[in-house]
Design a protein around this motif. Structure first.
Motif, PDB file in Angstrom:
ATOM      1  N   LYS A  19      55.880  33.053  41.781  1.00 47.15           N
ATOM      2  CA  LYS A  19      57.198  33.548  41.382  1.00 47.15           C
ATOM      3  C   LYS A  19      57.219  34.106  39.964  1.00 47.15           C
ATOM      4  N   ASP A  20      56.545  33.422  39.012  1.00 44.06           N
ATOM      5  CA  ASP A  20      56.582  33.880  37.619  1.00 44.06           C
ATOM      6  C   ASP A  20      55.392  34.751  37.231  1.00 44.06           C
ATOM      7  N   ALA A  21      54.613  35.187  38.230  1.00 44.35           N
ATOM      8  CA  ALA A  21      53.507  36.138  38.025  1.00 44.35           C
ATOM      9  C   ALA A  21      52.415  35.613  37.099  1.00 44.35           C
ATOM     10  N   THR A  22      52.222  34.296  37.049  1.00 45.37           N
ATOM     11  CA  THR A  22      51.128  33.737  36.242  1.00 45.37           C
ATOM     12  C   THR A  22      49.868  33.530  37.071  1.00 45.37           C
ATOM     13  N   LYS A  23      50.022  33.462  38.395  1.00 45.96           N
ATOM     14  CA  LYS A  23      48.877  33.286  39.285  1.00 45.96           C
ATOM     15  C   LYS A  23      48.924  34.306  40.411  1.00 45.96           C
ATOM     16  N   ALA A  24      47.728  34.702  40.871  1.00 51.26           N
ATOM     17  CA  ALA A  24      47.597  35.577  42.035  1.00 51.26           C
ATOM     18  C   ALA A  24      46.675  34.895  43.025  1.00 51.26           C
ATOM     19  N   ALA A  25      46.835  35.227  44.292  1.00 50.20           N
ATOM     20  CA  ALA A  25      45.918  34.727  45.320  1.00 50.20           C
ATOM     21  C   ALA A  25      45.575  35.874  46.254  1.00 50.20           C
ATOM     22  N   THR A  26      44.329  35.868  46.745  1.00 50.68           N
ATOM     23  CA  THR A  26      43.865  36.938  47.625  1.00 50.68           C
ATOM     24  C   THR A  26      43.114  36.346  48.804  1.00 50.68           C
ATOM     25  N   ALA A  27      43.168  37.046  49.934  1.00 48.42           N
ATOM     26  CA  ALA A  27      42.489  36.634  51.167  1.00 48.42           C
ATOM     27  C   ALA A  27      41.549  37.755  51.581  1.00 48.42           C
ATOM     28  N   ALA A  28      40.299  37.415  51.916  1.00 46.78           N
ATOM     29  CA  ALA A  28      39.322  38.480  52.109  1.00 46.78           C
ATOM     30  C   ALA A  28      38.389  38.263  53.298  1.00 46.78           C
ATOM     31  N   ALA A  29      37.682  39.353  53.624  1.00 42.55           N
ATOM     32  CA  ALA A  29      36.714  39.360  54.725  1.00 42.55           C
ATOM     33  C   ALA A  29      35.409  38.684  54.344  1.00 42.55           C
TER      34      ALA A  29
ATOM     35  N   ASN B 251      39.610  45.491  26.614  1.00 44.35           N
ATOM     36  CA  ASN B 251      39.290  44.542  27.673  1.00 44.35           C
ATOM     37  C   ASN B 251      38.159  45.036  28.563  1.00 44.35           C
ATOM     38  N   SER B 252      37.250  45.797  28.006  1.00 48.26           N
ATOM     39  CA  SER B 252      36.183  46.404  28.806  1.00 48.26           C
ATOM     40  C   SER B 252      35.298  45.373  29.482  1.00 48.26           C
ATOM     41  N   ASP B 253      35.268  44.142  28.956  1.00 48.29           N
ATOM     42  CA  ASP B 253      34.435  43.114  29.565  1.00 48.29           C
ATOM     43  C   ASP B 253      35.233  42.201  30.490  1.00 48.29           C
ATOM     44  N   SER B 254      36.539  42.449  30.663  1.00 42.44           N
ATOM     45  CA  SER B 254      37.331  41.563  31.514  1.00 42.44           C
ATOM     46  C   SER B 254      37.647  42.257  32.827  1.00 42.44           C
ATOM     47  N   ILE B 255      38.880  42.101  33.337  1.00 37.10           N
ATOM     48  CA  ILE B 255      39.194  42.621  34.654  1.00 37.10           C
ATOM     49  C   ILE B 255      39.430  44.129  34.648  1.00 37.10           C
ATOM     50  N   TYR B 256      39.534  44.749  33.489  1.00 35.42           N
ATOM     51  CA  TYR B 256      39.976  46.130  33.454  1.00 35.42           C
ATOM     52  C   TYR B 256      38.824  47.093  33.690  1.00 35.42           C
ATOM     53  N   SER B 257      39.082  48.064  34.569  1.00 40.16           N
ATOM     54  CA  SER B 257      38.098  49.109  34.834  1.00 40.16           C
ATOM     55  C   SER B 257      38.762  50.445  34.520  1.00 40.16           C
TER      56      SER B 257
ATOM     57  N   VAL C 278      41.931  32.265  43.937  1.00 39.36           N
ATOM     58  CA  VAL C 278      43.111  32.116  43.078  1.00 39.36           C
ATOM     59  C   VAL C 278      42.733  32.620  41.697  1.00 39.36           C
ATOM     60  N   TRP C 279      43.618  33.411  41.098  1.00 42.46           N
ATOM     61  CA  TRP C 279      43.350  34.092  39.835  1.00 42.46           C
ATOM     62  C   TRP C 279      44.419  33.751  38.808  1.00 42.46           C
ATOM     63  N   ASP C 280      44.012  33.795  37.540  1.00 44.30           N
ATOM     64  CA  ASP C 280      44.969  33.806  36.434  1.00 44.30           C
ATOM     65  C   ASP C 280      45.468  35.243  36.334  1.00 44.30           C
ATOM     66  N   ALA C 281      46.737  35.466  36.637  1.00 44.35           N
ATOM     67  CA  ALA C 281      47.259  36.836  36.679  1.00 44.35           C
ATOM     68  C   ALA C 281      47.517  37.416  35.296  1.00 44.35           C
ATOM     69  N   VAL C 282      47.432  36.581  34.265  1.00 46.47           N
ATOM     70  CA  VAL C 282      47.626  37.077  32.899  1.00 46.47           C
ATOM     71  C   VAL C 282      46.307  37.568  32.318  1.00 46.47           C
ATOM     72  N   SER C 283      45.251  36.758  32.459  1.00 45.66           N
ATOM     73  CA  SER C 283      43.943  37.128  31.898  1.00 45.66           C
ATOM     74  C   SER C 283      43.053  37.849  32.904  1.00 45.66           C
ATOM     75  N   GLY C 284      43.337  37.677  34.199  1.00 42.76           N
ATOM     76  CA  GLY C 284      42.482  38.256  35.232  1.00 42.76           C
ATOM     77  C   GLY C 284      41.326  37.367  35.628  1.00 42.76           C
ATOM     78  N   ASP C 285      41.194  36.183  35.004  1.00 50.53           N
ATOM     79  CA  ASP C 285      40.074  35.288  35.307  1.00 50.53           C
ATOM     80  C   ASP C 285      40.228  34.669  36.695  1.00 50.53           C
ATOM     81  N   GLU C 286      39.089  34.509  37.370  1.00 51.29           N
ATOM     82  CA  GLU C 286      39.080  33.814  38.651  1.00 51.29           C
ATOM     83  C   GLU C 286      39.172  32.313  38.383  1.00 51.29           C
ATOM     84  N   LEU C 287      40.142  31.634  38.997  1.00 50.43           N
ATOM     85  CA  LEU C 287      40.333  30.207  38.779  1.00 50.43           C
ATOM     86  C   LEU C 287      39.594  29.371  39.813  1.00 50.43           C
ATOM     87  N   MET C 288      39.591  29.818  41.060  1.00 50.78           N
ATOM     88  CA  MET C 288      38.861  29.073  42.094  1.00 50.78           C
ATOM     89  C   MET C 288      38.609  29.949  43.312  1.00 50.78           C
ATOM     90  N   THR C 289      37.526  29.608  44.014  1.00 56.11           N
ATOM     91  CA  THR C 289      37.185  30.246  45.282  1.00 56.11           C
ATOM     92  C   THR C 289      37.272  29.184  46.369  1.00 56.11           C
TER      93      THR C 289
END
Length: 350
Positions: A69-79, A337-343, A85-96
């Motif tokens: 709700k507050d956009a601090t975390k993201a989650a994704t489902a994949a093939a 942020n060239s070394d983080s999530i940004y491309s 689960v991701w930190d939506a502020v820093s882009g870091d992966e929190l858990m797989t």
């Protein structure tokens, strides 16, 4: 005076966009996440479509994506048989979270402490995000791959859809309460907490049911096969998109078609209203997201209504305006942020 819809096109993905979700409204505005078969979910500013970052880490198509709700975390489902689960502020992966088959759907509880997942192995899983090492709770009962799973009724119940069945589950007892069967494949499902409404699409039908009892409320027929539909927060309108590349806008009370727009160059896979109801986003086989105004011509986000000269015979057209420093700011952010999530920076254009 007639107004012409001018959608914002959000580029950056290289394959079909198959899912999208908005956050709630935060002190920093609201945000939009998109899932794509290119395996690179993207985060954007919700009202403008401006790219914020790309979550890098999946090794296969991403089928589902959501924000808390507050956009601090993201989650994704994949093939790649994982949910992340991701930190939506820093882009870091929190858990797989490892699964035994393709994962199609993810959803946070309101307090962001639990994550619901579903996929091709026909099981619903509930992960305690404060104890990621613990085994998830599992709910079985689906007879085909799960396409969508959502928390409802203040996280006391769960709604899930497989090929031709929608099921309602009790969270406390982990048992099925009721199910709905359809004669064709269910293509999408949306839950509206205010009023406990469930929106289901199948074939050309857009159906509304009570999320508490699954009793039918009403249904509409569209001119083409519909892949996704979304109800406006004020329940005034609904929008839907599908196989004919068009977006349809209907009056929720009467079912009358109000408008239809063609902007995508491929079937539309997903559509959602923003939390303030001012716009709706669509994702398509053509690899783009587009943002559309609910009320055409209103000054909002990057749209600014500019009236033509009198007697010119022109239609009034919303103008897309970009802040003068936007490009410089994006370049600065990307370099910092060239070394983080940004491309490389995807573009937003009219």
């Amino acid at each position: 005076m007639a107004m012409r819809q001018t959608p914002l096109t959000c580029s950056g993905h290289t394959r079909p966009v198959v899912d999208l979700a908005f956050s709630g409204i935060t002190p920093y505005g609201y945000f939009l996440i998109s899932a794509c078969k290119d395996g690179k979910p993207m985060l954007r500013q919700g009202d403008t479509g401006d790219w914020i970052g790309t979550f890098l880490g999946h090794k296969g198509a991403v089928w589902g994506a959501t924000l808390n709700k507050d956009a601090t975390k993201a989650a994704t489902a994949a093939a790649d048989f994982t949910a992340k689960v991701w930190d939506a502020v820093s882009g870091d992966e929190l858990m797989t979270l490892a699964h035994k088959h393709i994962v199609k759907t993810v959803d946070f509880t309101q307090d962001s402490n639990y994550l619901l997942t579903g996929g091709q192995d026909k099981l619903l899983r509930i992960y305690d995000l404060n104890r990621p090492e613990a085994e998830p709770k599992e709910i079985s009962g689906h007879t085909s791959g799960i396409k969508k799973a959502l928390w409802c009724s203040e996280d006391k119940q769960i709604l899930s859809a497989d090929d031709k069945t929608v099921r309602l589950w009790d969270h406390a007892t982990m048992t099925e309460v009721k199910s709905l069967n359809f004669n064709m494949s269910v293509s999408s499902m949306e839950y509206i907490p205010e009023g406990e409404i469930l929106v289901i699409t199948y074939g050309r039908s857009i159906a509304f049911h009570s999320a508490v009892s699954l009793d039918p409320i009403k249904s509409f027929e569209a001119p083409a096969t519909i892949n996704s539909a979304s109800l406006h927060p004020e329940k005034e309108f609904l929008v839907a998109g599908g196989e004919d590349f068009k977006l349809y806008k209907y009056d929720y009370n009467s079912g009358e078609e109000l408008e239809s727009y063609k902007g995508h160059f491929g079937p539309i896979h997903c559509v959602r209203f923003s939390p303030d109801g001012e716009l709706y986003a669509s994702g398509s086989e053509d690899g783009t997201l587009r943002l559309w105004q609910t009320v055409v011509g209103k000054t909002y986000g990057l749209w600014k209504c500019v009236l033509p000269e009198e007697d010119s015979g022109e239609l009034a057209k919303p103008k897309i305006s970009f802040p003068e420093t936007a490009e410089e700011e994006l370049e600065e952010i990307a370099s910092e942020n060239s070394d983080s999530i940004y491309s490389s920076t995807p573009e937003v254009k009219a």
